[in-house]
Write an enzyme that holds these catalytic residues in place. Structure first.
Site, short mmCIF file in Angstrom:
data_model
loop_
_atom_site.label_atom_id
_atom_site.label_comp_id
_atom_site.label_asym_id
_atom_site.label_seq_id
_atom_site.Cartn_x
_atom_site.Cartn_y
_atom_site.Cartn_z
N ARG A 438 61.30 -5.67 33.52
CA ARG A 438 61.22 -4.30 33.00
C ARG A 438 60.34 -3.47 33.93
O ARG A 438 59.28 -3.91 34.37
CB ARG A 438 60.65 -4.26 31.59
CG ARG A 438 60.66 -2.83 31.01
CD ARG A 438 60.29 -2.81 29.53
NE ARG A 438 58.87 -2.89 29.31
CZ ARG A 438 58.19 -2.10 28.47
NH1 ARG A 438 58.82 -1.15 27.79
NH2 ARG A 438 56.91 -2.26 28.29
N GLU A 559 63.38 5.80 24.48
CA GLU A 559 62.13 5.64 23.74
C GLU A 559 61.70 6.86 22.94
O GLU A 559 61.32 6.75 21.78
CB GLU A 559 61.01 5.26 24.70
CG GLU A 559 61.27 3.95 25.44
CD GLU A 559 60.21 3.65 26.47
OE1 GLU A 559 59.19 3.03 26.11
OE2 GLU A 559 60.39 4.06 27.64
N ARG A 637 60.78 -3.61 18.61
CA ARG A 637 59.96 -3.47 17.41
C ARG A 637 58.60 -4.12 17.61
O ARG A 637 58.46 -5.10 18.34
CB ARG A 637 60.64 -4.12 16.21
CG ARG A 637 62.03 -3.63 15.92
CD ARG A 637 62.70 -4.45 14.84
NE ARG A 637 62.09 -4.23 13.53
CZ ARG A 637 62.14 -5.11 12.55
NH1 ARG A 637 62.72 -6.28 12.74
NH2 ARG A 637 61.59 -4.84 11.38
#
Length: 939
Positions: A438, A559, A637
């Site tokens: 990422r 996001e 989450r």
């Protein structure tokens, strides 16, 4: 209730209750009696430890604080609260530290007791032969069978399913591994008390072991003295494989196979390995400068070594079990060939071909561990053998053993340890878990701009509009020419990015393609962000333009509220590009999209965040359907409701119809990892729940009716009102940033050694730059829990003002729409864990008293409005009226959390007033730990 006699260390007799069947007399009260006993037992042991270690005077102080806090919670006496505050405010620093440790450790011990009680109740439920519970695979399969799901449809689901909990190192786990290990020991000792019929001497020995474990816990520092390195985080994550994932996942698969074999018409359904574990630890570079190529290489090696060590141990045990003599049993030609290739030529095993074959496999695997990971097997091999080229070769050898046993009258032997080991190798390979890569889109943008400029292809990429960027990137994706060259010089950032990507490619070659499967792009807000990542993958050979092949999934992460609102447009434009669609063909026409719960919440508040996430999924379903692309959602989450937390089963079933499509990935973050997977049985249940919910959401609700348009319109209106209230406070109120930094422990959290990543993306106090994790964590510490409810009260109050008869509509939405019902349930929980009186003490920390009073008044009013709204809509008289188990838990633990808040506020006053004593800072950090333990899902 049966009892057994035992004696304390001082010789006095006691009678310990032993619950064998859980009991049903008296309902919940009788069922909960073992929990109350365990909490009392651990509390007594802790108290005795404190008295012995710290002295009578300190113990008396702790006991006085405990009794006063319980008195306040029982009678809501302001006199008791005032007395509690007076006691704690006057404590010397050293005594205050001991009080903090006492109540913090009690919270940890209470958590252990509660987890064990959940296990106890689950076992009691199973022993009665009652119907399977929600969240179990047996319940999900039963629903599917009753709904008429055919074997063919079930097989299609299993063949295409992809479920994955993904462990991340996000810093909300405060405890050291040493403390977690002792807590696991205490849990095992409590579990033994349930399962084993002890003699009096054995029961005494068990209690002694509990005392020793609590003593070690008390004498062990719960805080880290230095900041974690990334590889420390890798090691912490790996600990959960030893006792949960490597053992429980194969057992889950075995049980599922057995369950299907008992269902008429489903006997021939096979179970592929659709449930796997993923990881970000060692691969998440977004905002973490310490994740480098070297770190990724070592993380991959550490993971592989853990998997191979497990296989070696299981092979050793399997060889000990399969002592079959070929003078008594026949074997297959394949097994005979394995035995003949083995370096095991001992005359003692000349007639034991299974042992010979397994010894040969062990020798090959030991050489594999040495070659791949530089690790020597704990037990020496019987001789030299070539390394396995990949996990598939090991699995093939295990299959040969399995087939020979099955074909020659030993099928029951094949379905024991061997079956579980075969499944483990299939699930974990030589890589253990896929490590996601990422990085932030801003970094990709800068790296691509530098590569283009150094290559002389484009000097103004950063200033170019989106269309120009897309055109340049599409051209790069169609040609095989790389943009980078080894003889050219690049900035440290660009060189580091290319090196890390190259290491990911090398890791796939060493450990198999499953080692690195996903490349996630944070802060995606345009098509160019996705194409930039594709171009960089091409540079290291993970994208092959001539073959139109992509070796990893490119995963855009949406996001913020704005990003979520634009995500369908971005994906629509992306799918329209022929260069990208050709690449998707090599990924099975499947595209993964990640949705961020944390940043969208910090951006727009709880209600707007969950609504925009719901709408994003709805529109993405349509875009993907129109382009003929399968969708896999990755839900980012956290543990708290403000970051997408809450019960996983209900959360998955509350997604829009058609959103799951047999595939789901979910992050597991911080303290949630230990809470969910630190105990093997609890871990097994959580893994099963993820699989069961995915099955139900795909096979039973995928074609469900969407909510009525009227409900959608109401939700849109509520969201707009909540958004305005939230933004008005957090981003538009002058002085709110100061209020946040002074009324919470955000500054102290930033200095707590709980993770390798900085608390803010940049050196700034702005809320925009603050990471969502410390934002949510800070509000939990002062018991406001603002990210989980703020704006809801204003939204409902305003909407009902415009719609005086609308309450019944809101009640119908809770009753008939799982999404809205889950939202209310989560707010119910968060508001029940909040405490406005405690929050008021933190507000007093704000040096500008007028500012503090003004903002807190707004917070108090919104908090009360939100509670009133939840109660009115749900029809409850009190919060958690419909969740008595959680209400019980809160009643049991809050008297032990309140003192921690009072001492924390007092130490914050001292610290911020300039007290130079480092013990004051230690006390603040210890109180943060204790409060987090008491609240459980706080980060």
């Amino acid at each position: 209730m049966p009892v057994r006699a035992s004696r304390n260390l001082d010789g006095t007799g006691t009678m310990e209750p032993v619950i064998q069947d859980g009991g049903t007399e008296g309902g919940a009260t009788q069922k909960d009696s073992p929990l109350r006993y365990d909490i009392s037992l651990l509390g007594r042991i802790l108290g005795e430890t404190i008295r012995a270690q710290e002295g009578d005077e300190t113990f008396d102080t702790v006991e006085r604080v405990r009794q006063t806090s319980i008195s306040f919670h029982r009678d809501s006496s302001e006199t008791a609260r005032g007395e509690l505050q007076a006691i704690l405010s006057g404590l010397p620093t050293a005594r205050a530290i001991t009080v903090i440790r006492a109540f913090g450790y009690f919270s940890h011990l209470a958590n252990i007791a509660e987890d064990q009680h959940h296990i106890r109740r689950t076992r009691a439920h199973a022993m009665t032969g009652a119907a399977p519970r929600q969240g179990s695979l047996a319940h999900a399969l039963g629903r599917a069978y009753s709904a008429g799901v055919s074997a063919r449809r079930l097989q299609a689901f299993l063949d295409g399913a992809n479920c994955s909990p993904v462990l991340t190192a996000h810093p909300t786990e405060i405890r050291r591994k040493s403390s977690i290990d002792r807590e696991m020991q205490i849990a095992r000792l409590l579990d033994d008390r349930d399962r084993i019929h002890f003699t009096p001497a054995e029961l005494t020995a068990n209690r002694k072991e509990l005392r020793r474990a609590v003593l070690v816990l008390w004498q062990t520092s719960i805080l880290r003295g230095t900041r974690l390195r990334v590889l420390d985080e890798v090691a912490n994550g790996l600990s959960h494989y030893d006792h949960t994932f490597l053992r429980e996942l194969p057992r889950l698969y075995s049980d599922l196979e057995d369950e299907l074999g008992l269902v008429e018409g489903w006997e021939d359904v096979t179970v592929p390995s659709f449930l796997r574990v993923g990881s970000w630890i060692g691969g998440d570079r977004d905002g973490n400068p310490y994740v480098t190529a070297e770190v990724l290489r070592e993380a991959l090696r550490m993971q592989s070594a853990r998997a191979l060590d497990f296989y070696l141990d299981e092979l050793h045990r399997l060889g000990g079990e399969l002592s079959l003599d070929d003078r008594r049993v026949a074997v297959s030609d394949g097994l005979r060939a394995l035995a003949e290739r083995s370096p095991d030529h001992s005359p003692h095993r000349a007639t034991e071909p299974y042992r010979q074959a397994i010894a040969g496999m062990y020798a090959r695997l030991a050489e594999t561990a040495r070659v791949l990971d530089g690790v020597e097997a704990a037990r020496h091999a019987v001789g030299a053998a070539p390394a396995y080229a990949g996990a598939g070769e090991l699995r093939a050898d295990l299959d040969t053993v399995y087939e020979s046993l099955t074909a020659h009258g030993s099928a029951s032997l094949a379905r024991g340890r061997l079956r579980r080991l075969r499944r483990a190798v299939d699930v974990f390979g030589f890589h253990l878990a896929s490590i996601d890569q990422r990085q932030n889109s801003d970094v990709h943008e800068a790296v691509v701009a530098e590569l283009l400029e150094v290559a002389g292809a484009e000097a103004g990429y950063l200033q170019a509009p989106e269309e120009r960027r897309i055109a340049l990137l599409r051209a790069e994706l169609t040609g095989a020419r790389p943009m980078s060259a080894p003889h050219l010089t690049y900035s440290e950032r660009t060189a580091g990015e290319l090196a890390t990507l190259a290491e990911a490619a090398d890791g796939r070659r060493r450990y198999g393609p499953q080692a690195v499967r996903h490349y996630i792009i944070s802060k995606t807000d345009g098509v160019s962000d996705i194409l930039e990542a594709a171009v960089l993958l091409k540079e290291v050979g993970l994208l092959h333009p001539r073959e139109a092949r992509l070796d990893v999934d490119i995963v855009p992460l949406f996001e913020t509220i704005g990003d979520l609102q634009r995500c369908s447009e971005v994906m629509d434009r992306l799918f329209a590009l022929p260069e990208y669609r050709r690449l998707l063909t090599s990924r099975g026409e499947t595209q993964e999209v990640m949705l961020g719960y944390s940043d969208s919440n910090k951006d727009g508040g709880y209600l707007t965040s969950i609504w925009e996430l719901y709408k994003a999924q709805t529109v993405l379903i349509e875009v993907f359907r129109r382009h003929g692309v399968a969708m896999r959602l990755f839900h980012g989450r956290g543990g708290s409701v403000g970051r997408g937390g809450g019960p996983s089963y209900q959360a998955i079933l509350a997604q829009p119809p058609g959103a799951i499509q047999g595939s789901i990935r979910v992050t597991e973050q911080g303290e949630v990892i230990a809470a969910k997977y630190g105990n093997a049985e609890v871990g097994r249940r959580n893994l099963e729940t993820l699989a069961a919910a995915t099955l139900e959401a795909t096979l039973l609700t995928a074609e469900g009716r969407p909510p009525p348009d009227a409900h959608l319109a109401v939700m849109e209106s509520l969201s707009e009102r909540a958004f305005a209230a939230y933004r008005g406070l957090v981003y538009e109120t002058e002085g709110f940033e100061r209020y946040f930094w002074e009324s919470t422990v955000i500054g102290e959290i930033a200095n707590l050694n709980i993770g390798s990543r900085p608390a803010s993306r940049k050196k700034s106090t702005s809320i925009e730059e603050l990471r969502a994790i410390p934002w949510v964590f800070s509000w939990a510490q002062c018991r406001l829990m603002l990210p989980g409810w703020f704006g809801f009260g204003s939204a409902v109050k305003g909407w009902l003002s415009d719609n005086p008869d609308g309450l019944e509509t809101l009640r119908a939405m809770v009753r008939d729409w799982p999404f809205f019902g889950t939202a209310l349930s989560n707010m119910d929980m968060v508001l029940a864990k909040s405490d406005i009186a405690i929050a008021s003490r933190y507000a007093e920390l704000v040096t500008d008293r007028a500012l503090g009073a003004t903002i807190f008044a707004r917070l108090r009013a919104e908090w009360q409005d939100s509670i009133d709204a939840v109660l009115a809509i749900t029809g409850q008289a009190t919060l958690l009226e419909g969740n008595p188990l959680l209400a019980r838990s809160i009643r049991n633990r809050f008297p032990y959390i309140d003192p921690l808040h009072h001492v924390q506020v007092e130490l914050l006053h001292r610290h911020r007033a300039g007290d130079p004593d480092p013990v004051v800072v230690e006390g603040i950090h210890l109180s943060i730990n204790g409060i987090a333990a008491g609240l459980r899902n706080s980060g």
